[in-house]
Write a protein that holds these residues in place. Structure first.
Motif, mmCIF file in Angstrom:
data_model
loop_
_atom_site.group_PDB
_atom_site.id
_atom_site.type_symbol
_atom_site.label_atom_id
_atom_site.label_comp_id
_atom_site.label_asym_id
_atom_site.label_seq_id
_atom_site.Cartn_x
_atom_site.Cartn_y
_atom_site.Cartn_z
ATOM 1 N N SER A 62 0.810 -1.214 0.000
ATOM 2 C CA SER A 62 0.000 0.000 0.000
ATOM 3 C C SER A 62 0.842 1.263 0.000
ATOM 4 N N MET A 63 2.092 1.160 0.488
ATOM 5 C CA MET A 63 2.967 2.330 0.545
ATOM 6 C C MET A 63 3.539 2.675 -0.830
ATOM 7 N N LYS A 64 3.470 1.701 -1.747
ATOM 8 C CA LYS A 64 4.021 1.947 -3.078
ATOM 9 C C LYS A 64 3.010 2.708 -3.925
ATOM 10 N N GLU A 65 3.474 3.702 -4.590
ATOM 11 C CA GLU A 65 2.617 4.559 -5.410
ATOM 12 C C GLU A 65 1.913 3.736 -6.477
ATOM 13 N N ASN A 66 0.613 3.998 -6.654
ATOM 14 C CA ASN A 66 -0.236 3.383 -7.682
ATOM 15 C C ASN A 66 -0.560 1.910 -7.419
ATOM 16 N N GLN A 67 -0.151 1.376 -6.271
ATOM 17 C CA GLN A 67 -0.466 -0.016 -5.998
ATOM 18 C C GLN A 67 -1.491 -0.183 -4.893
ATOM 19 N N SER A 68 -1.834 0.896 -4.204
ATOM 20 C CA SER A 68 -2.696 0.777 -3.047
ATOM 21 C C SER A 68 -4.096 0.295 -3.411
ATOM 22 N N MET A 69 -4.548 0.580 -4.636
ATOM 23 C CA MET A 69 -5.917 0.219 -4.991
ATOM 24 C C MET A 69 -5.990 -1.012 -5.886
ATOM 25 N N ASN A 70 -4.870 -1.534 -6.333
ATOM 26 C CA ASN A 70 -4.886 -2.703 -7.194
ATOM 27 C C ASN A 70 -5.417 -3.913 -6.445
ATOM 28 N N CYS A 71 -6.525 -4.483 -6.930
ATOM 29 C CA CYS A 71 -7.119 -5.677 -6.326
ATOM 30 C C CYS A 71 -7.409 -5.474 -4.840
ATOM 31 N N HIS A 72 -7.688 -4.233 -4.440
ATOM 32 C CA HIS A 72 -7.874 -3.953 -3.007
ATOM 33 C C HIS A 72 -9.032 -4.763 -2.432
ATOM 34 N N ALA A 73 -10.172 -4.796 -3.112
ATOM 35 C CA ALA A 73 -11.343 -5.517 -2.602
ATOM 36 C C ALA A 73 -11.046 -7.005 -2.449
ATOM 37 N N GLU A 74 -10.303 -7.560 -3.402
ATOM 38 C CA GLU A 74 -9.984 -8.986 -3.352
ATOM 39 C C GLU A 74 -9.014 -9.294 -2.208
ATOM 40 N N ILE A 75 -8.078 -8.380 -1.954
ATOM 41 C CA ILE A 75 -7.142 -8.561 -0.839
ATOM 42 C C ILE A 75 -7.895 -8.502 0.488
ATOM 43 N N VAL A 76 -8.824 -7.570 0.601
ATOM 44 C CA VAL A 76 -9.642 -7.457 1.811
ATOM 45 C C VAL A 76 -10.423 -8.752 2.039
#
Length: 221
Positions: free
Chosen positions: A74-88
């Motif tokens: 999540s700290m990496k730019e542009n990666q915080s929202m990638n597949c966020h729902a699936e990770i949750v």
């Protein structure tokens, strides 16, 4: 199994102990498109976390991997929202196994006290979705202190995210101590005096009306 599942979710895997004749097949499992990555996160990641890394001998590796997934990624730019729902959803599945709760909360707390706004908002969202899988003791000793900390944050997005999570706690627990803590925190939010804070409190608590105590129901009204 670990190299197979790591490869299938797109992570690097140590193939040293795997016969060389199988290397290409394992590497072939790696998702190569955005859709494939999403499917891998949805279908393979929960099994990797709970089934492979969830083994008693892999607890330290599980903690390290989950921290990388939730904090470092999540700290990496542009990666915080990638597949966020699936990770949750994968973390939610892991929370159905009680033996992992302490480790999960340790990582969540690191997110809560971080200086990164996105991490704090993610922490509030994660705390909200795992509420149905914990008992009143964990809610009182882990969830509420974390939400109170987020609720006192100066960033409004963090604060409103915590209000939403308080609503989930109110919906699932009727314990007097928990209800009293929610009551006090909602008062603090309302003392803010802003229209947005009032709307956020009403929206968060109204879902709890059919499930909560008479005391909190009267407070909402």
């Amino acid at each position: 199994m670990l190299p197979v599942f790591l490869g299938a979710v797109g992570d690097n895997a140590d193939l040293t102990l795997i016969p060389s004749s199988l290397h290409s097949r394992i590497k072939g499992l790696r998702p190569r498109t955005a859709v494939a990555e999403r499917v891998a996160t949805l279908c393979v990641l929960p099994l990797l976390l709970a089934g492979v890394l969830g083994a008693p001998s892999k607890r330290e590796e599980l903690a390290e991997y989950l921290k990388k997934l939730l904090v470092n990624r999540s700290m990496k730019e542009n990666q915080s929202m990638n597949c966020h729902a699936e990770i949750v959803d994968a973390v939610r599945f892991l929370c159905t196994f009680e033996e992992h709760h302490n480790m999960i909360f340790n990582i969540f707390w690191e997110m809560v006290v971080s200086s990164n706004i996105e991490l704090k908002i993610s922490a509030a969202h994660l705390l909200k979705v795992i509420v149905p899988y914990i008992d009143a003791k964990l809610a009182s000793t882990h969830i509420l202190p974390a939400l109170v900390t987020l609720g006192s944050d100066q960033n409004l997005n963090v604060k409103y995210a915590s209000i939403d999570a308080f609503g989930a706690v109110a919906q699932h627990f009727k314990n007097d101590m928990i209800v009293d803590k929610i009551h006090v925190q909602m008062d603090a939010f309302l003392e803010d005096g802003s229209h947005e804070a009032t709307i956020a409190v009403v929206r968060a608590l109204v879902v709890a009306v059919p499930h909560t105590t008479d005391k909190l129901r009267d407070y909402i009204l």
